[in-house]
Structure formats: structure tokens, C-alpha cells
Design a protein around this motif. Sequence first.
Motif, PDB file in Angstrom:
ATOM      1  N   TYR A 115      97.699 -36.382  58.686  1.00 48.67           N
ATOM      2  CA  TYR A 115      96.706 -36.850  57.025  1.00 48.67           C
ATOM      3  C   TYR A 115      97.344 -37.935  56.644  1.00 48.67           C
ATOM      4  O   TYR A 115      98.900 -36.626  55.698  1.00 48.67           O
ATOM      5  CB  TYR A 115      96.364 -35.373  56.468  1.00 48.67           C
ATOM      6  CG  TYR A 115      96.291 -35.583  55.008  1.00 48.67           C
ATOM      7  CD1 TYR A 115      94.736 -35.819  54.308  1.00 48.67           C
ATOM      8  CD2 TYR A 115      97.026 -34.750  53.336  1.00 48.67           C
ATOM      9  CE1 TYR A 115      94.115 -36.196  53.517  1.00 48.67           C
ATOM     10  CE2 TYR A 115      96.800 -34.986  52.247  1.00 48.67           C
ATOM     11  CZ  TYR A 115      95.307 -36.114  52.241  1.00 48.67           C
ATOM     12  OH  TYR A 115      95.251 -35.801  50.853  1.00 48.67           O
ATOM     13  N   ARG A 116      97.536 -38.911  56.147  1.00 49.24           N
ATOM     14  CA  ARG A 116      98.931 -39.306  56.032  1.00 49.24           C
ATOM     15  C   ARG A 116      98.182 -40.311  54.191  1.00 49.24           C
ATOM     16  O   ARG A 116      97.403 -40.359  53.915  1.00 49.24           O
ATOM     17  CB  ARG A 116      98.525 -41.463  56.625  1.00 49.24           C
ATOM     18  CG  ARG A 116      98.772 -40.775  58.289  1.00 49.24           C
ATOM     19  CD  ARG A 116      99.761 -40.475  58.476  1.00 49.24           C
ATOM     20  NE  ARG A 116     100.392 -41.020  59.517  1.00 49.24           N
ATOM     21  CZ  ARG A 116     101.827 -40.618  59.941  1.00 49.24           C
ATOM     22  NH1 ARG A 116     102.191 -40.089  59.209  1.00 49.24           N
ATOM     23  NH2 ARG A 116     102.048 -40.954  61.440  1.00 49.24           N
ATOM     24  N   GLU A 117      99.624 -40.284  53.755  1.00 49.42           N
ATOM     25  CA  GLU A 117      99.305 -40.644  52.385  1.00 49.42           C
ATOM     26  C   GLU A 117      98.570 -41.753  51.997  1.00 49.42           C
ATOM     27  O   GLU A 117      99.340 -42.875  52.886  1.00 49.42           O
ATOM     28  CB  GLU A 117     101.665 -40.461  51.507  1.00 49.42           C
ATOM     29  CG  GLU A 117     100.992 -41.025  49.906  1.00 49.42           C
ATOM     30  CD  GLU A 117     101.677 -41.080  49.920  1.00 49.42           C
ATOM     31  OE1 GLU A 117     102.552 -41.116  48.826  1.00 49.42           O
ATOM     32  OE2 GLU A 117     102.885 -39.887  50.738  1.00 49.42           O
TER      33      GLU A 117
ATOM     34  N   ARG B 223      92.220 -43.466  52.933  1.00 51.40           N
ATOM     35  CA  ARG B 223      91.239 -43.652  51.784  1.00 51.40           C
ATOM     36  C   ARG B 223      91.035 -42.075  52.012  1.00 51.40           C
ATOM     37  O   ARG B 223      90.318 -41.931  50.823  1.00 51.40           O
ATOM     38  CB  ARG B 223      90.332 -43.827  53.093  1.00 51.40           C
ATOM     39  CG  ARG B 223      89.749 -45.688  52.845  1.00 51.40           C
ATOM     40  CD  ARG B 223      88.986 -46.099  53.768  1.00 51.40           C
ATOM     41  NE  ARG B 223      89.092 -46.880  54.569  1.00 51.40           N
ATOM     42  CZ  ARG B 223      88.200 -47.494  55.321  1.00 51.40           C
ATOM     43  NH1 ARG B 223      86.856 -47.617  55.016  1.00 51.40           N
ATOM     44  NH2 ARG B 223      88.550 -47.999  56.768  1.00 51.40           N
ATOM     45  N   LEU B 224      91.357 -41.668  53.199  1.00 50.56           N
ATOM     46  CA  LEU B 224      90.767 -40.535  52.486  1.00 50.56           C
ATOM     47  C   LEU B 224      91.427 -39.388  51.510  1.00 50.56           C
ATOM     48  O   LEU B 224      91.359 -38.286  51.019  1.00 50.56           O
ATOM     49  CB  LEU B 224      90.889 -38.858  54.190  1.00 50.56           C
ATOM     50  CG  LEU B 224      90.901 -37.629  54.213  1.00 50.56           C
ATOM     51  CD1 LEU B 224      89.242 -37.277  53.267  1.00 50.56           C
ATOM     52  CD2 LEU B 224      91.285 -36.847  55.296  1.00 50.56           C
TER      53      LEU B 224
ATOM     54  N   ILE C 237      92.558 -37.715  46.264  1.00 52.64           N
ATOM     55  CA  ILE C 237      93.440 -37.481  45.056  1.00 52.64           C
ATOM     56  C   ILE C 237      91.912 -37.633  44.065  1.00 52.64           C
ATOM     57  O   ILE C 237      92.162 -37.496  42.285  1.00 52.64           O
ATOM     58  CB  ILE C 237      94.155 -38.541  44.808  1.00 52.64           C
ATOM     59  CG1 ILE C 237      95.369 -37.659  45.639  1.00 52.64           C
ATOM     60  CG2 ILE C 237      95.068 -38.530  44.092  1.00 52.64           C
ATOM     61  CD1 ILE C 237      96.700 -38.625  45.914  1.00 52.64           C
ATOM     62  N   LYS C 238      91.410 -39.177  44.358  1.00 50.69           N
ATOM     63  CA  LYS C 238      90.824 -39.571  42.738  1.00 50.69           C
ATOM     64  C   LYS C 238      89.746 -38.099  42.106  1.00 50.69           C
ATOM     65  O   LYS C 238      89.136 -38.213  41.139  1.00 50.69           O
ATOM     66  CB  LYS C 238      89.920 -40.677  43.279  1.00 50.69           C
ATOM     67  CG  LYS C 238      91.010 -41.574  43.362  1.00 50.69           C
ATOM     68  CD  LYS C 238      89.869 -43.520  43.779  1.00 50.69           C
ATOM     69  CE  LYS C 238      91.130 -44.326  43.734  1.00 50.69           C
ATOM     70  NZ  LYS C 238      90.417 -44.646  43.747  1.00 50.69           N
TER      71      LYS C 238
END
Length: 180
Positions: A166-168, A171-172, A177-178
Motif C-alpha cells: 500500500y504505497r503513498e 491511486r488507491l 484519502i479523498k
Amino acid sequence: MDATLTHWINGAAGLHPVLDMVMIGVSQIGVPFMVMAVVLQWWVKADRYHVRHAALSAGLAFLLGLAINQFILLFVHRIRPYDAGVTHLLIAPSADWSFPSDHATATMAIVAAFAMQALPRRTLALGVLACLVCWSRIFIGTHYLTDVLGGAITGIVGAVVVRLTYRENSRLNNLAIKIL
């Protein structure tokens, strides 16, 4: 040796009512308090997106660590130390197996997730509380020392897997976050 260390940590249980109440309280509200501390990170002003990513990573590591524990429980059935006569129990007995400790898994997953996001002050504060929760689980008589160490390891493994997958700024991550 595990039983000896566990018995030593639990040795003061029942001797000091105030200490007993503190340890029971830490054991009962430590994990919810840490979860609330992670949730509150969502509204920090400084480095907002990075901290939000860390909070989401901590939540995912928490859940993955507990899922790993459930898998382990399919194969490992260790009785609680109070059932084996090793400790003096200060709370109501638990119906599940002793290894690994879910409290240790949850708290250490959170700490490891924040550590892997290079947030040292948050990691230190959460780490102190996590160690206190882990110690309390042995003190109140519900776990062996190795149950707590095993739980800590599964929490850290959960955090490592989340860090690798799970990368900063992915897109996910941006979508999560949005939405949240």
C-alpha cells in the motif's frame, strides 16, 4: 523460562490495589485509546497527506495482523497461563486460546506502521503506550510473555506487508484519502 518470566511479571498482581486497577484499565482501554489516537491523526495540519497515509496504513496493518492471528489459532491451541496455574488472574477469564495476543498484535501493528512512515514522535508516543498495554496483559495474568511477543511479531508482519503493498500517492491511497 517463559512460565518463570510470566510468573515474575504477574507476581505483584493482587498485592497493590491501585496498581491492579491501573493495569486492568490499561489492558481494557489501551487498544481503543490507540485507535482513537490514530483516528485523530486524520485532522492534523502539518504534513497532512503523509500522516493520513500513515493512519490508513496503521488501520490496515491492525486488521491484517488480527487476520494472521486467526489463521495461527487454527493450528496453535495454547491454554491461558491462569489455567495452567502460572498466573493470578485479575479479570474475567477469556474463552479463546492464549497464543498470540491480539492486544499485542493490534498495538504493535499501529506502532510499526507509524515507524515505517518515518514519524518518530508519533511512533515513540504510541510505542510507549503499546509496551504498557503488552506489559499489562502479562501483569493481569491473561498471557504468557511469548504470547505477547508472538502477537507483536504478527502486528509487525502485518505492518511490513501493508508497507510493501500500500504505497503513498498511489491511486488507491489518493482515492481513500479523498473519500475519507
